[in-house]
Each structure stands twice: as C-alpha cells, then as structure tokens.
Design a protein around this motif. Structure first.
Motif, PDB file in Angstrom:
ATOM      1  N   LYS A 529      35.444  75.795  -2.955  1.00  0.00           N
ATOM      2  CA  LYS A 529      34.979  74.629  -3.488  1.00  0.00           C
ATOM      3  C   LYS A 529      35.743  73.528  -2.938  1.00  0.00           C
ATOM      4  CE  LYS A 529      33.972  72.970  -8.186  1.00  0.00           C
ATOM      5  NZ  LYS A 529      34.188  73.191  -9.383  1.00  0.00           N
ATOM      6  N   SER A 531      37.775  70.096  -2.408  1.00  0.00           N
ATOM      7  CA  SER A 531      38.617  69.375  -3.489  1.00  0.00           C
ATOM      8  C   SER A 531      39.531  68.730  -3.077  1.00  0.00           C
ATOM      9  CB  SER A 531      39.292  70.627  -4.685  1.00  0.00           C
ATOM     10  OG  SER A 531      40.239  71.503  -3.759  1.00  0.00           O
ATOM     11  N   LYS A 532      40.356  67.767  -3.469  1.00  0.00           N
ATOM     12  CA  LYS A 532      41.305  66.964  -3.028  1.00  0.00           C
ATOM     13  C   LYS A 532      42.541  67.706  -2.762  1.00  0.00           C
ATOM     14  CE  LYS A 532      39.966  62.539  -4.978  1.00  0.00           C
ATOM     15  NZ  LYS A 532      40.343  61.543  -6.190  1.00  0.00           N
ATOM     16  N   SER A 533      42.700  68.635  -3.684  1.00  0.00           N
ATOM     17  CA  SER A 533      43.837  69.505  -3.409  1.00  0.00           C
ATOM     18  C   SER A 533      43.996  70.378  -2.071  1.00  0.00           C
ATOM     19  CB  SER A 533      44.254  70.359  -4.695  1.00  0.00           C
ATOM     20  OG  SER A 533      43.184  71.223  -4.833  1.00  0.00           O
ATOM     21  N   GLY A 537      37.267  68.289   1.528  1.00  0.00           N
ATOM     22  CA  GLY A 537      36.160  67.450   1.135  1.00  0.00           C
ATOM     23  C   GLY A 537      35.469  67.075   2.341  1.00  0.00           C
TER      24      GLY A 537
END
Length: 882
Positions: A529, A531-533, A537
């Motif tokens: 997925k 995600s910023k973490s 992205g």
C-alpha cells in the motif's frame, strides 16, 4: 461539417501544450453542465467527496478516471449525464491541521474558544480547500463544477439536521452510556470500522483473585492488568463443573481489596485460558454487555488522555503503560502474580493517528442500525441494487446482517454540531431542526447545545440526495435521483456505501444508486500500500507533468480487472506514452494526406483492405461498448489499444500508402482518404473517454461536425459495415505477409532487398484470395517475383518454407544470402549460447547458491536459462532449414 483542418500539426505530441488549453475550452463553454431535461434519460454519478485537507493521490486518480470514462461515454451516447463534484469537511483531519497551525503560533483551541477556532478552520478551508478540486481538473475530470458541493455547505447542513431529527423522532437515534472506541491521540470516539487491528506481541498475565473466605480463589488471565482496578466481578460458564461451587461466592480484588462476586454467564469460553474472566464493564465491550445482563456497577479508571484517574487510587496520574508495570510489580510483591506468558493478539489502532484504542464507557449518540439495515439487505438480495464485481455482494451482506449500532457522536469542534439542546433549568432535551429560543417545557431561555459533532460519514452518507437539493423536492432531485452508479474503492464499502444505501432508502424511499462499481487499490510495484511511512507514494501531479494526464489515465485502467488491486509500474507509463505517440504519429500521417479532402464529396469504392478495416472497426466498437456496459473498462481499453496499434496503424495505414502516393486512380486515392478519415475520426470518439485531451486535439484537426468531440455521438456498431468475408480473406493475406517477413528476418535478408515468393494454394478459394491480395503481399513483404500455383510437383531448391492455413510458402534464398557464411554464423551463435547455458545451469545446479540466494535472484537466473534455450532452439531450426 468543418473541413478547414490543420494539416501540419507538430511532429511530437506535447501534453503540456494541449491539456490546459482544452480543459479551459470545455469548462468555459459549460460542456460539463447538465440541466434538467425531461426529454433525455438521466445518467448520474456523485463523486466520492475527497477530504478538503487532501492532495490528489493515486487512489483519487484511479477513482476519478473510472468515473470520468463512464460519464464521458454516457454523455456521448446522448444521456443527460451529470457528475456532481464536491469535498468532505473531514472532521478529525481538518481540525488536526488547524490545531497544528495555531500551535506554531503558541496557542491552542481552548485559548481561542470554540467560535474563534471555527473561524480559523473556515479560513483554512477557504485558503486551501480548493486545492484538490484544482488538481482534479488537471486529470481531465468532466464534472459539473457549477454544482460543486461541500458537506458543510448550507444545503448539506440542513439535510443533516433534518435526517437527524427525523430519525430521533422515529426512535432510531438515541443517547446512552456505552463502550466506545476512544482514541487518546485524536481525543475523540471513532466507529468500529475506523479501528485498524494489528497483530501485536504482548503478554498474558495470570493473576490470583483470593476468596473472601480464605480459600485459594481463582486464577484470571488478562492482557491489560491496569484495567483490573475497575473490575466489578469475575465470571465463569454456568455449565463449567470446575467452578459450579464458586458461583455466588465473593472474591477480593487484588491490590484494591474490594469485594466482588463470582457470576455465571454463558458468554465465557470454557476452553480459553482458565475458563475464568474478569469483568470490567467500563473498559471492555463484552464485559459491558455482561454487566448490563447482571446489573453490575460501572467503574471507570482512566481519563480521556489514557492516564489513570482518581478511581485508580495510588496509580492516579500515571499513563496506562506505566500503570501496567506498577500493577504487575505490586501483584508480584503480594504473591498474586502466578505467571506471565508471551501472547500474540490483535490490538486496535486509530486509522488516523495510529494510537492504541482504549475501549471506554462514555455517553454517546447512536443510530439503531438493525431496523435500517433490513431494507438495505433486501434491495441487494432482490437485485434492485447490485455490486460489480458480484463477489462484493457477499462481503456487504455479511457485514449488514451482523451490524452493530453506529456511534455517531465525535468529541470535536469542526463538523455538524448535534442538533440537540439541553435546558439548564429543567433538564429537558430538545431535538430540533432550527435552534430553539426557549424550552418548550418550562419556557427557560437557558439552553445549551450538545458540544459534540457528528461523524463525518453521517453527512457523506446523505451525499447522493443532499447534493441534489434534499430535503427540498427540487427538479434536480426528481430528475437525477436515484443516481446511476457509485464508483468507489473496496476499502470504504462499510464506511460509506452501506450508510448511503441505508440513508437513501430511509429519506427517499428509494435506492441511492443502481450499481456499485468497486475498484481495488493502487499499490506500489512490490504490492505494498502506498503510504508516507514507507515513502513509496507516487504523486499523480508529477506523473501528469512528465507524461501527461491521458497516459496516466490509460495506464491506471488497463492491465487490470474490476475489483482487483493495481501495481504501479513506471514501465507501464512508458509503454502507454508510446501508445499516445503512436496515435499522434499515425494521425499526423493521415492529416498530411488529406489535402483538399472533403468527406462529403466522396463516393467511396471500397477495396478489400477498406472493407476489412471498416469491419474490424465495427467489431471493435461493438466490443468496446459491450465491455463498458459491464464495467470492464480495462478490457475495453485493451481492445482499443489492439485495434489502433495492430490493425489500424501497423496494417491499414501501410496498406493504404500506395493509393495515397498516386500509384492508383484518383478515385482509389479518395476512397483511401475517406476510409482513413472515417476510421480515425470514429476511433478518436471511442478512445475519447479514456484519453480526452489527445483525442480532442486530433479530432479538431480532422473534418468534423460540432464544437467538441465530447459532445459527438458514440459510434454504434451496425450490420452495414460488418464484413466477415473481408476479414477472413485479409486474415489469410496478413498471415502470408507475416510468414514472409519472419523468414526474411530469421535468414538475415537485407531489409530493402526484394525476394522471390512461390506459393502453392491448397484450394480454389485460397488461390482466388491470394490472387486478390497479390498487391498487398508484394508491397508489405517486399516481394519481387510472385508465383501462385494450385500445387507444386517439385519444391524449389535452396528455399526456406513455411505453412500458413494450408498454403505452402517458399522463399528461394540463392543469391539473397551467402548460405555458407550464414551457416557459419549460426554455428558460432549456438556455441555462445551453449556457453551461457552451461554457466547458468552451473549456478542453478549448485545447492549452495540455491540455499543462499534470494528468491528473485534465483527466478532471474531461471528466466535467463529459459531465454537462452529458446534462442538456441530457434537458431538450430534455422540451421536445419539452411
């Protein structure tokens, strides 16, 4: 018809020069607007409103591309197509943004006060809230911006108040003490489906609860010993023979010393742990239910910030984890800690801030879901509302059939404030659509509104009808409701889809949409997925700037099937950009050959190739439409890709060139021009919903009718163009051409050199077809001497042969290549491949390599081995042929 086309379009396609120009043209001319028109059948989509805090991400890009394809297609089909855009006020997210902003100024919401704080939130919304709708325009979304809505605009706010009061009066909304999911980070309750469960390595603490009469008592296991300070009972199963004599006895709560009863309840699992459960009604949802059944007291030992309160005694003020350590140490000191064991269990986290959720007793507002769910289940079971793909029906029904009441109150300031007031003199509760001036019971003007706001999903659940004017009975509501299809991700079926169905049926007495088209998520190339973490992205705006919106759109919807997740690969973007460039170059070629061409002045006399491409276009139009009807937009895009690239560009344009270059009659040239124009112009219409900017730019250069391609008619397949005979005949001719080209390539025949071709047809029919196609074969296979006979008594010397649909093909190679040199070259190539195969097989047969190397490295080596073997087999076949 407009025929003053531009014939010298730029040599390369530059999306940056084209996209902004056409979007401005479309928007200024109100081509996206749909008014009430009872002479047209409506087709309506409401946009899932992105958060006002948001920036465009790949999920938005996919979701809105799918919607735009559907709305552009139906608009071209003649529907009164309305796509309603808007944004969501996003309670928690927006409030958090503004709280961060004012924290930098050295203040907080409490110092500002509610009214001043909300002024700051509205100011933030006006400054930044249009960012995402501006970004959506860059994607090419053709929504009706004149009808843009916001979940907290005046009309939507009225709809929220109306349905809240209606449901309250019907007994569907109530207020009660209940166990809720409390987020200590966001400082608000969140609903069950907003809790994300993660498997966590924790501990199981086994604690002895001594009996009041001095006997051993029982051992209880818990993962959260800090909550034992709020225990009010211990429960066993009524049929558990081990504890039958204990039921009704009194235990002493460790550390606290409080007397608590042993109760019997069938909820207790006899097989789990010791079969004894501690009961903490204020801090566990199951314990709360047991407490209700047994009329037990409720003791809350924690504050809203997850620190311990005064009821926790000496632990007051500690955070929950410090308290846990202290309680465990005290239990150990008292000899009551029997054992600690490692235990993996699922722990709920806040979907927004990732804080560990604390089940907590609180007075909240709820919607009774079961009465509302009954009809929402029925409309799906009887087919009035369907999910695409169908497999999501089961997921929806399973959730609805086991639904719990919905906690709708949130401890925030930004959002729809609950329309309930409390009289400070007589404690009367007043639920009203308008703010009351005085208490209807005692006449007092001392009224205080409930401080909480409604869950964001409460207002977005009304979106399909609140955006069309409800509770007013507007012409738009009458004409455009129910909407046609909802396009959304599989991750919000429960958050949003189910609640819209429930709300629509309740408020309107009708389903909110006929179809729910579910798509998957956009994942990174590794299937994770975005995600910023993870830092994985991909910014769609950067992709649009580099590749163009059309390339991104087409890539996102192809290579995937409905409902499945899509892995994002930049290589696929490059491939799709090549497709856009292929269309552009083919269109340039056609336009350069349409000088002084007016389609209205041509009476076409079609050749076999013309009949073939028109029939193939007709079949493509039918197949694209069929796939659109069943929401398989990816397959529709693939069919278009194959037709444009393989049949129109690679075959028909090449077949038409001799006629365009004046090698045949003027009438033949005019027919070729007409066919090229007709197929290109209509193909641009089929492609328009997928790639709106490129198709508009090309269409405007072609002879056309109308102001814009987006309002032109969708091509309809018909029997007039269907020509199976032409398709069958051209299929044979094309197979022969491909066979000759393959032989030339494999045998290293110089590309510009003509070859001799001898063919033996196996039937009178094939003989006639190949005679008819002689000019095509000579032109596209670069054939000089052409011999076609029914059969051959003796095969030609030094000829390479192939067989196509029963037709024998011979290419005499004498004089074309040096046979001995070619054999020598092939032997050397095979020897090199043998060396490579030996090297890679050595690795793969080495057990040490297999055991230590990562899976992807081993897979690459296996792929190399297969590739080398295939090349070697092909070279050996050529050597045998020579």
């Amino acid at each position: 018809m407009t025929v003053d086309q531009k014939l010298n379009i730029p040599t390369t396609y530059d999306p940056g020069q084209v996209e902004g120009k056409w979007y401005k043209y479309w928007e200024e001319n109100k081509f996206f607007h749909a008014g009430v028109d009872k002479d047209k059948q409506p087709f309506t989509i409401v946009m899932p409103p992105p958060n006002v805090t948001g920036a465009l991400h790949m999920g938005h890009a996919m979701d809105n591309t799918l919607q735009d394809i559907l709305i552009r297609w139906r608009r071209m089909q003649g529907y009164n197509a309305l796509w309603v855009p808007g944004t969501d006020h996003a309670g928690i997210a927006t409030q958090a943004k503004v709280e961060e902003q004012i924290a930098l100024e050295g203040t907080n919401k409490y110092r500002l006060g509610r009214e001043k704080f909300l002024e700051r939130v509205w100011a933030w919304k006006h400054q930044y809230g249009n960012r995402i709708t501006t970004q959506l325009r860059s994607l090419g979304t053709s929504c009706d911006w004149d009808r843009e809505r916001f979940t907290m605009d005046e009309g939507c706010s009225r709809a929220v108040r109306d349905i809240f009061v209606d449901w309250y009066k019907q007994g569907l909304i109530y207020r009660d003490n209940y166990i809720i999911n409390w987020c200590p980070g966001c400082q608000t309750t969140i609903s069950d489906i907003e809790v994300e469960h993660e498997d966590t390595e924790g501990k199981f603490y086994h604690i002895r609860y001594p009996a009041k009469d001095g006997s051993a008592g029982v051992v209880v296991a818990t993962t959260r010993p800090e909550t034992m300070l709020g225990d009010v009972a211990v429960a066993v199963h009524p049929e558990d023979e081990r504890y039958t004599g204990l039921i009704g006895k009194t235990l002493l709560l460790p550390i606290v010393g409080k007397e608590i009863p042993v109760i019997a309840d069938a909820y207790v699992d006899r097989e789990f742990g010791s079969g004894v459960v501690k009961i903490t009604p204020s801090h566990d949802p199951n314990d709360f239910e047991i407490g209700q059944r047994h009329n037990l007291p409720q003791v809350t030992v924690m504050n809203k910030d997850a620190t311990m309160n005064a009821a926790a005694g000496k632990y007051a003020g500690m955070d929950r984890y410090s308290c846990r350590k202290a309680v465990v140490e005290d239990l150990r000191a008292q000899g009551l800690l029997v054992n600690i064991e490692d235990h993996s269990h699922s722990v709920g986290h806040c979907y927004r801030c990732d804080s560990v959720i604390e089940p907590m007793l609180s007075k909240q507002w709820f919607v009774k879901m079961q009465p509302l769910a009954e009809q929402a289940i029925e409309v799906v079971k009887d087919g009035r509302l369907r999910f695409v793909p169908e497999r999501f029906t089961k997921i929806y029904l399973n959730w609805m059939e086991n639904i719990r009441d919905w906690c709708i109150s949130r401890q925030l300031w930004w959002g729809h404030r609950i329309p309930v007031w409390y009289c400070q003199d007589c404690e009367e509760l007043i639920c009203s659509k308008e703010e009351p001036k005085a208490c209807p019971k005692c006449g007092s003007s001392k009224l205080e509104q409930d401080p909480d706001v409604l869950d964001t999903w409460f207002s977005s659940g009304l979106w399909p009808f609140s955006t069309l004017g409800w509770p007013e009975q507007t012409p738009e509501l009458e004409h455009f409701y129910p909407t046609s299809v909802l396009v959304t991700g599989r991750d919000i079926i429960f958050f949003w889809v189910a609640r819209m169905i429930v709300s629509g049926l309740s408020a309107m007495g009708e389903i909110p949409f006929r179809d729910v088209f579910i798509h998957g998520l956009v994942l990174d190339s590794q299937g994770r997925k975005m995600s910023k973490s993870l830092g994985n992205g991909v910014d769609p705006l950067e992709v649009i700037e580099q590749y163009g919106a059309d390339t991104l759109r087409f890539m996102l919807i192809t290579g995937n099937t409905p409902g499945n997740d899509l892995r994002f690969h930049f290589e696929r973007l490059d491939s799709t950009r090549n497709f856009a460039n292929k269309i552009w170059n083919a269109s340039r070629f056609v336009l350069m050959n349409l000088q002084d061409f007016d389609p209205q002045g041509v009476t076409p006399e079609y050749t076999l190739a013309d009949k073939w491409i028109l029939s193939r276009f007709n079949a493509t139009a039918a197949e694209v439409t069929r796939n659109m009807e069943r929401y398989d937009l990816g397959e529709a895009g693939r069919v278009l890709y194959e037709f444009i690239w393989n049949e129109f560009c690679d075959w028909y344009i090449e077949l038409a060139k001799p006629r365009l270059y004046g090698r045949e009659t003027p009438e033949s040239k005019a027919t070729a021009q007409y066919t090229l124009w007709y197929v290109l112009e209509n193909t641009m219409r089929l492609l328009h919903p997928f790639m709106p900017f490129l198709t508009e730019e090309i269409w405007q250069c072609l002879p056309h009718e109308g102001q814009t391609i987006m309002l032109s008619a969708w091509p309809q397949a018909g029997s007039a163009l269907d020509n199976q005979q032409a398709e069958s005949e051209m299929a044979l001719i094309m197979e022969v051409i491909k066979a000759v080209r393959n032989i030339r390539s494999e045998m290293n025949v110089v590309p510009g050199r003509q070859v001799e071709l001898i063919m033996a047809a196996n039937s009178e029919e094939n003989l006639a077809i190949l005679e008819k196609g002689q000019a095509y074969i000579k032109h596209l296979a670069n054939v000089g001497e052409f011999t076609l006979v029914p059969s051959l008594a003796q095969k030609p010397d030094q000829a390479v042969t192939a067989m196509v649909k029963g037709v024998e093909i011979f290419l005499p190679l004498a004089g074309l290549i040096d046979l001995e040199k070619e054999k020598e070259r092939l032997v050397k190539e095979i020897a090199k491949l043998d060396q490579e195969l030996a090297r890679v097989n050595g690795k793969l047969n080495n057990q040490g390599f297999i055991n230590k190397a990562p899976e992807d490295v081993i897979a690459k080596e296996k792929a190399k081995r297969d590739e080398y073997q295939q090349k070697k087999d092909a070279l050996q076949e050529r050597l045998v042929a020579l």
